[in-house]
Structures are given as structure tokens and as C-alpha cells.
Design an enzyme around this catalytic site. Sequence first.
Site, mmCIF file in Angstrom:
data_model
loop_
_atom_site.group_PDB
_atom_site.id
_atom_site.type_symbol
_atom_site.label_atom_id
_atom_site.label_comp_id
_atom_site.label_asym_id
_atom_site.label_seq_id
_atom_site.Cartn_x
_atom_site.Cartn_y
_atom_site.Cartn_z
ATOM 1 N N ASP A 193 29.929 13.517 7.160
ATOM 2 C CA ASP A 193 28.687 14.090 6.639
ATOM 3 C C ASP A 193 27.524 13.135 6.931
ATOM 4 O O ASP A 193 27.732 11.977 7.310
ATOM 5 C CB ASP A 193 28.781 14.398 5.138
ATOM 6 C CG ASP A 193 29.270 13.215 4.325
ATOM 7 O OD1 ASP A 193 28.920 12.070 4.664
ATOM 8 O OD2 ASP A 193 30.003 13.425 3.343
ATOM 9 N N LYS B 281 27.744 18.783 7.082
ATOM 10 C CA LYS B 281 28.418 19.746 6.206
ATOM 11 C C LYS B 281 27.447 20.312 5.179
ATOM 12 O O LYS B 281 26.440 19.691 4.855
ATOM 13 C CB LYS B 281 29.630 19.100 5.527
ATOM 14 C CG LYS B 281 29.333 18.206 4.344
ATOM 15 C CD LYS B 281 30.607 17.685 3.671
ATOM 16 C CE LYS B 281 30.238 16.751 2.520
ATOM 17 N NZ LYS B 281 31.346 15.975 1.999
HETATM 18 C C1 R5P Z 1 30.798 12.774 0.032
HETATM 19 O O1 R5P Z 1 29.638 12.431 -0.053
HETATM 20 C C2 R5P Z 1 31.899 11.775 0.086
HETATM 21 O O2 R5P Z 1 31.624 10.734 0.970
HETATM 22 C C3 R5P Z 1 33.218 12.410 0.435
HETATM 23 O O3 R5P Z 1 33.111 12.990 1.726
HETATM 24 C C4 R5P Z 1 33.587 13.477 -0.532
HETATM 25 O O4 R5P Z 1 33.389 13.046 -1.831
HETATM 26 C C5 R5P Z 1 35.019 13.898 -0.359
HETATM 27 O O5 R5P Z 1 35.286 14.913 -1.272
HETATM 28 P P1 R5P Z 1 36.384 16.028 -0.981
HETATM 29 O O6 R5P Z 1 37.632 15.325 -0.537
HETATM 30 O O7 R5P Z 1 36.547 16.728 -2.308
HETATM 31 O O8 R5P Z 1 35.830 16.956 0.050
#
Ligand code: R5P
Length: 337
Positions: free
Chosen positions: A177, A200
Site C-alpha cells: 500500500d 489499495k
Molecule cells: C496497513 O496499513 C498495514 O500496513 C497492513 O497492510 C495491514 O494492517 C494489514 O492488515 P490485513 O492483514 O488485515 O489486511
Amino acid sequence: MSGSPLVFSGSSNRVLAEEIAKRLKVQLGKALVTKFKNEETRIEIQENVRGSEAFVVQSICKAPNGNGVNDAVMELLLMIDALRRASASRITAVIPYYGYAKQDKKTKGREPISAKVMANILKVTGAKRIVTMDLHAAQIQGFFDIPVDNLMAMPTLCNYLKKEGLYDDKIVVVSPDAGGVHRAELFAKRLSSSLAIVFKRRPEPDVNEVAEIVGDVEGKAAIIVDDMISTGGTLDKAAQAIRRRGATRVLTVATHGIFAGEAVEVLENSEIERIIVTNTIPFEDSASHPKFVQLSIAQTFADAILRITTNRSVSELFGDDLPAADLSFVPETAAVG
Ligand code: R5P
């Protein structure tokens, strides 16, 4: 302050605390960490701490004994309070995974800033310093008016990748992201590789969709770098998109393996070949999941604690002058169970 550092542990990640203590060549401090019958947390420090430099190791996560995230917070606070009232000279909260970090700003009206609440209560309770790792957002350091050492798992994770032959133009480092681009850039630099970025969208909390990929992943092994894996949705969706764009393999590295809900199953059934995390959060049955690798970052914490107690630089641990291709160093896989 007198003598060696005293290292205490709550219940959320005692295995890591024991390993840190072992590497510091000290025994874990004696403390009762339990609950009263009414479910309130009960703490008792069971050795003299007067005048000492005390460290409390506690990740803000679920514990192997079934205690929840909020129990971890309460144990940490009560241990700090007990140490302060027992006349420890300086108390450092060592929080390998700093939970409650996702809400670090108001995204709409009437939301709390949970990361700031955590900072406030830690300071008011008596923490004089925070040692943590890969904060979800580096600016959370600014929520504290006490020193914060935000350590990095990057050297350990990069050494593992190099040992596996995953570096230079054979790979592309991918940020899943926009918020992770800086982190991914550091990995790409250290691994002498190129960079790609997935953009994303989060239509609602814990749900995400891939909008676009910038950068070339075709014909390469893609290494997605993230700070944490919660539901696994971010990585699952990113991996599908990257493979569609022609990456030959997809692996992921992340500091904090939260693995909430069905995350392990989601990742096991995903396009991702290997999921590499550290042991900031316990992952007890990692041995029964062949796709998952857990690396120990105990040495990084032990080094930081030693440097703090001897007033030496902590940032030197992560400097550019560290050997960029130290293939001789093999991170130990974490103790399981
Ligand atoms: C987002 O900002 C974080 O860096 C992670 O990408 C995110 O928290 C991952 O969450 P999940 O595994 O629920 O998609």
C-alpha cells in the site's frame, strides 16, 4: 542506578522475553502475573528492584494463555506501577508489538486516537522510555514526551532473504500500500533490488481491494514487505494482483504476525509461497504450517537494552554501514511453544 538490567515479562510474549534475558545473560525478574478470581489483573514483583534499571517486556497482543489484548495492556501498566512504587530508578517499557496503533488519527468524526491514549497512560503510569519495533506509523513516536526507540526488523528479515538467494535483480520488493512505500524502499536499497507499489482501497475496516500496481514485477520473485499481517487480506489481494502481472513467485515478509481470525487459512490458500514474520507476537503452532517462517528478533532487543543501559547509540544498530550482504549471519528461527 546499580548492576545489570532487570528484565521482567508480562504473559503476552514470555518466550521472547526469556530469549532476550538469555542473550543479556540475566535471569528474567521474578514476578507474579496472574488474575484475581474476579478477572482483574494481579501483579506482584517478587525481588528487590530499588535503584535498578528495569525493563518490562510486553507485546500488546493476545497471549498464549488465552489472555486478550486488553489484559496485555493492563499487565504492562500494573508492572510499571509496581516497579515505580518499589523504587526502580528507571523503567523502560519494551513493547515488541505496539498494539492499538492502527487508530493513530481521526479519519472521521467522533473516533478516538487510540495510539495516543496508549502513549498517555504509559507515561502517566511511570514509563521513562519506550523500546518498540516497526511502529505502524513512525510518527506515533511524537505522541510521547519520553524517548522512544523504534527498532527495525529489517536487518534480520533482509539477512534471511539474502541467505535464501532473494536479492538484487532476481527480485522486486513490493509495498502492499502507499503507506508502506518508505519501508519497502529501505528493503529494496538493502537488497539492491527494484521497487513496485500496490495501491489499495479499504472500503471498510479489515476489507481491502487492489486498485493499481506501479512498477515492473514481470518475471521476478516478488517480495511483499509489510509491518503487520492482521486478517491477511492485504497480502492475499496484493499477491493475486502481482501474479496476474507476471511475477514468478510471491513471498512476504512482515514484522508482526497478528494472524487475526482466519488469517492463517487465508494465507495458506493464497498465491503466497512463504510468509516470513518475526516473533514480536507469539505464533505457537508455526511448526505445523510449512508456509510460515518465524524469525527471532531477540538479539536486536537485547542489543538495544544493552546499549540503553550503557548510554550507547541504538540507531547504530540499523545504520547503512552495516554489512549490506552479510550472508554469514543466519537469523535463528524463533523458539516455538
Ligand atoms: C496497513 O496499513 C498495514 O500496513 C497492513 O497492510 C495491514 O494492517 C494489514 O492488515 P490485513 O492483514 O488485515 O489486511
